[in-house]
Design an enzyme around this catalytic site. Structure first.
Site, short mmCIF file in Angstrom:
data_model
loop_
_atom_site.label_atom_id
_atom_site.label_comp_id
_atom_site.label_asym_id
_atom_site.label_seq_id
_atom_site.Cartn_x
_atom_site.Cartn_y
_atom_site.Cartn_z
CB CYS A 59 -0.93 0.01 1.21
SG CYS A 59 -0.05 0.12 2.79
CB CYS A 62 3.92 -0.19 2.60
SG CYS A 62 2.74 -1.27 3.42
CG ASP A 472 14.73 19.06 -35.76
OD1 ASP A 472 14.94 20.19 -36.23
OD2 ASP A 472 15.54 18.12 -35.82
CG ASP A 668 17.09 14.37 -34.66
OD1 ASP A 668 16.82 15.57 -34.90
OD2 ASP A 668 17.91 13.72 -35.31
CG ASP A 672 16.08 19.44 -31.92
OD1 ASP A 672 15.87 20.58 -32.39
OD2 ASP A 672 16.21 18.42 -32.62
#
Length: 791
Positions: A59, A62, A472, A668, A672
């Site tokens: 939970c 915990c 891009d 990429d 960027d």
């Protein structure tokens, strides 16, 4: 990758029951399996980043307890525990604490830690599932027997009747009591052990109210069985006791299975490297050694059916390779001599020889594992807030049960205990704590199988709100591989081959698609000339100094010319529309390189799908404005900007955010990085620069732009599922608590409701693991399929 204590410092206390176990935790090779050293700003100091699997955590309360126990250990800098994935991410100082001491702190808190992806963690998960199934079986069997004995007593008074004597009535109660004992001692063991662990540590968890309800019900029913008419009256509730234990265990088992399926899928993706590898010795023989001992430059043999142990290039043989880990596609690809293979992909056809180029944490496989581990341990701020209020909420539950019991003492004392038990059980906030993380982890798991890795789970919510998608150009909308079409010298001092050699010397320091195309066109790296102080300038290009002190530059025309620079030849008219790069020395342009690029096959379909959903699409490119415009018009994008540097891209993104719109950036390259960080949510191509991947929230290992649309569609579904889960959890508590308080909900029904609420939340989240075909539905009529689209 490992850390050891300085010799002048006494070793910390061991973590577990034996010195051997402590030695195993601190062994450098074992430590490297689950720990990564992260350099700090001071290069002489490093911090350790470890991922552990926690046993016995069920939970949110915990997870908070474990975090607090870890943060009390001197040398632990950060601790983040995810109850949904049962993983802990810990940042610690190897000069102040050992891994064995961290594991000891978890053990002292009442739990057990295992290294992530270890054999012990997998064995423990399977053992826990088998034991949970046995507990469920015993509870179900005893429940049926107890119900068989309880049904005849319904409507019969303890004094007996013409159909049943009082002795038979008592005998049935004693039989029910006997059958309830294994349910209490074995089936309900996890609840009782968890509650005792919490109380011994002077804290409260979700097991406390459940265990309290079970124990109170058993004690009260036992008193009524052996002392009829005494303090606890004459009514027994062994049927309710066994029934709600069965229901609670049923719900917990289903949740455990879902956690196991998620963890299993994660580990199956991350446990792909072989344990050993065959390496060629200087004498030409083969030796078998652990993968951890591989070094760059080694020549290894990979048999059919084995995974490649490191990144490298094939030297002999043509094979079919399964790269599903990287691309999400199960279709094998062919790889031959000189072509790259990556760690974790499988050799499907024949033995082959591979020259190792990257090992350990430098491989793409290790980067993927790191991204997936980060996602498995990540907790969004909302989830952390819910977890923090778990303990105060449980104290409120105990107070509410006590008040209800006190009120029913004056209404009907015989029902006081049972009302309090029902309130204790029905108010357990398990469903609330599982509502958000279960949905986020299910969505992240589905995307991982598609080849999209989620670095931060909260990014799914940000992606769902995105209304502007910024792309891009080179390497994103176009293929990440370019080909050199023409090398044109613009100076009589250099031949075409010499110009290409100088350009390749600079380009080998970059991962930009243009740079890689120049290096591949030149061929052997042995013929490259020497340049010093080579550096890459984001959005502009590269520069370096030769032995004569001349500054060579490669990149955009403005970068190469510099202040006051000039072109050494007049052949600059009629520039091509494709990508190009310029080479210059001391401000004089000496060569131009023309390259060809191809639009990604699914780019047009992806842009059309986004626009069909009412989203705005923008092209941001450092390429020439006319090239950017041509591509944007061909793809049907809303707006485009060419010749944009990093600052220009930031300006465009900030302007969109200034209009109150959430911006998603897809890129990429190194240039960027800043704009990926500025955007509200960011997606990086998996084949791009490491900086771009580090800044991004999502990594598209598949390289498919269609997965951008898929991720956006799934993110919207995920937010919808989270809202449904939260609404159900709130409605369940709002309805269940009053019904239990006024005595209309017996304990067994409260147990059923508690279990059903958790199961419903998990089952609802699991709907996210099924594909929906979002891209296909979003493409408007008349748009060609992605496979048929040309540039």
């Amino acid at each position: 990758m490992s850390s050891t204590a300085p010799p002048d410092r006494p070793p910390p206390a061991v973590c577990a029951s034996s010195d051997d176990e402590a030695v195993a935790w601190d062994d450098p090779q074992e430590l490297a399996r689950f720990t990564q050293l992260v350099p700090s700003e001071d290069a002489r100091v490093s911090t350790a980043h470890s991922v552990l699997v926690i046993e016995g955590m069920h939970c949110a309360a915990c997870s908070v307890n474990i975090e607090q126990a870890l943060m009390r250990v001197p040398g632990v800098l950060e601790a983040d525990v995810n109850p949904a994935s049962r993983r802990a991410r810990i940042l610690w100082d190897p000069d102040r604490v050992r891994a064995s001491r961290i594991a000891q702190a978890v053990a002292e808190a009442g739990y057990r830690a295992y290294p992530a992806l270890s054999v012990q963690a997998e064995a423990d998960r399977r053992r826990e599932q088998r034991l949970a199934l046995w507990r469920l079986f015993v509870a179900g069997f005893c429940m049926m027997q107890v119900m068989m004995y309880a049904v005849p007593t319904y409507g019969v008074s303890p004094s007996g009747s013409e159909d049943m004597s009082s002795d038979i009535w008592r005998l049935l109660q004693w039989a029910s009591w006997l059958l309830s004992i294994p349910v209490l001692l074995f089936s309900a063991g996890p609840f009782l052990q968890g509650a005792w662990r919490d109380l011994r540590a002077r804290r409260i968890g979700m097991d406390v109210p459940v265990a309290l309800g079970i124990v109170v019900t058993f004690i009260a029913s036992t008193g009524a069985t052996f002392d009829p008419g005494g303090l606890f009256g004459e009514e027994v509730y062994f049927d309710s006791l066994t029934m709600f234990v069965f229901f609670l265990l049923g719900g917990r088992y289903l949740v455990l299975r879902s956690h196991g399926a998620t963890a299993g899928a994660l580990e199956s993706l991350m446990q792909r490297l072989p344990e050993t590898v065959e390496r060629e010795t200087p004498q030409g023989t083969l030796e078998t050694l652990p993968v951890s001992r591989l070094q760059v430059g080694d020549r290894v043999r990979v048999r059919a059916g084995q995974a490649f142990p490191a990144d490298g290039r094939i030297e002999a043989g043509t094979v079919w390779v399964d790269e599903a880990l990287l691309t999400g596609e199960s279709t094998p690809v062919e790889r031959g001599p000189g072509q790259c293979v990556v760690a974790g992909s499988f050799n499907l056809s024949a033995p082959t020889w591979v020259r190792v180029e990257r090992v350990g944490q430098d491989t793409r496989y290790a980067q993927i594992v790191e991204l997936m581990q980060r996602a498995a341990t990540d907790r969004p701020p909302f989830v952390q807030a819910v977890d923090r209020i778990a303990a105060p909420f449980l104290w409120a539950v105990l107070a509410a049960a006590a008040l209800c019991a006190l009120a029913w003492v004056f209404i009907d004392p015989s029902r006081s205990v049972w009302v309090a038990v029902a309130v204790l059980i029905v108010t357990c906030p398990c469903a609330l704590s599982l509502a958000t993380p279960s949905a986020l982890l299910s969505a992240a798991g589905y995307l991982a199988r598609r080849g999209v890795l989620v670095q931060r789970l909260q990014a799914l919510e940000a992606l769902a709100r995105a209304r502007v998608f910024v792309f891009d150009k080179t390497g994103t909308l176009t293929e990440d591989r370019l080909a050199l079409q023409r090398c044109e010298p613009l100076s009589t001092e250099l031949s075409a081959e010499q110009a290409l050699g100088r350009a390749a010397t600079l380009a080998q320091a970059s991962l930009h698609p243009v740079s890689r195309a120049l290096v591949e066109a030149f061929g052997s790296s042995e013929r490259l000339t020497e340049l010093s102080d080579v550096k890459e300038l984001a959005g502009s290009g590269l520069e370096g100094v030769d032995a004569q002190g001349r500054c060579w530059r490669l990149g955009t025309l403005g970068h190469v010319l510099g202040p006051g620079g000039q072109v050494a030849h007049e052949a600059t008219d009629g520039l091509p529309s494709g990508p190009q790069a310029w080479l210059g020395v001391n401000g004089h342009v000496v060569a131009r390189f023309e390259l060809t690029e191809q639009v990604r096959p699914d780019a047009r379909a992806a842009i059309a799908a986004l626009r069909a959903e009412g989203l705005e699409t923008i092209l941001l490119s450092g390429d020439r404005p006319e090239a950017a415009e041509a591509l944007a018009r061909a793809l049907g994008m809303d707006r485009w900007y060419g010749g944009a540097g990093p600052e220009d891209k930031l300006t465009v993104v900030r302007a969109a955010q200034g209009r109150g719109l959430q911006v998603a950036m897809v890129g990429d390259g190194v240039n960027d990085g800043p704009v990926l960080a500025q955007a509200d949510v960011s997606l990086a191509m998996g084949q791009g620069a490491a900086l771009a991947r580090a800044q991004a929230d999502f990594t598209l290992m598949s390289g498919r732009l269609g997965d951008v649309v898929e991720a956006w569609s799934l993110a919207r579904r995920t937010v919808g599922i989270i809202r449904q889960n939260l609404a159900w959890a709130a409605a369940y508590n709002a309805t269940g608590i009053p019904l239990a308080a006024i005595g209309w909900m017996p304990p067994w029904l409260a147990g059923l409701g508690m279990a059903a609420s958790s199961v419903l939340v998990i089952a609802n989240a699991w709907r996210l693991t099924r594909p929906q075909g979002a891209v296909g539905r979003a493409v408007p009529p008349g748009v060609a399929p992605a496979a048929s689209l040309g540039p």
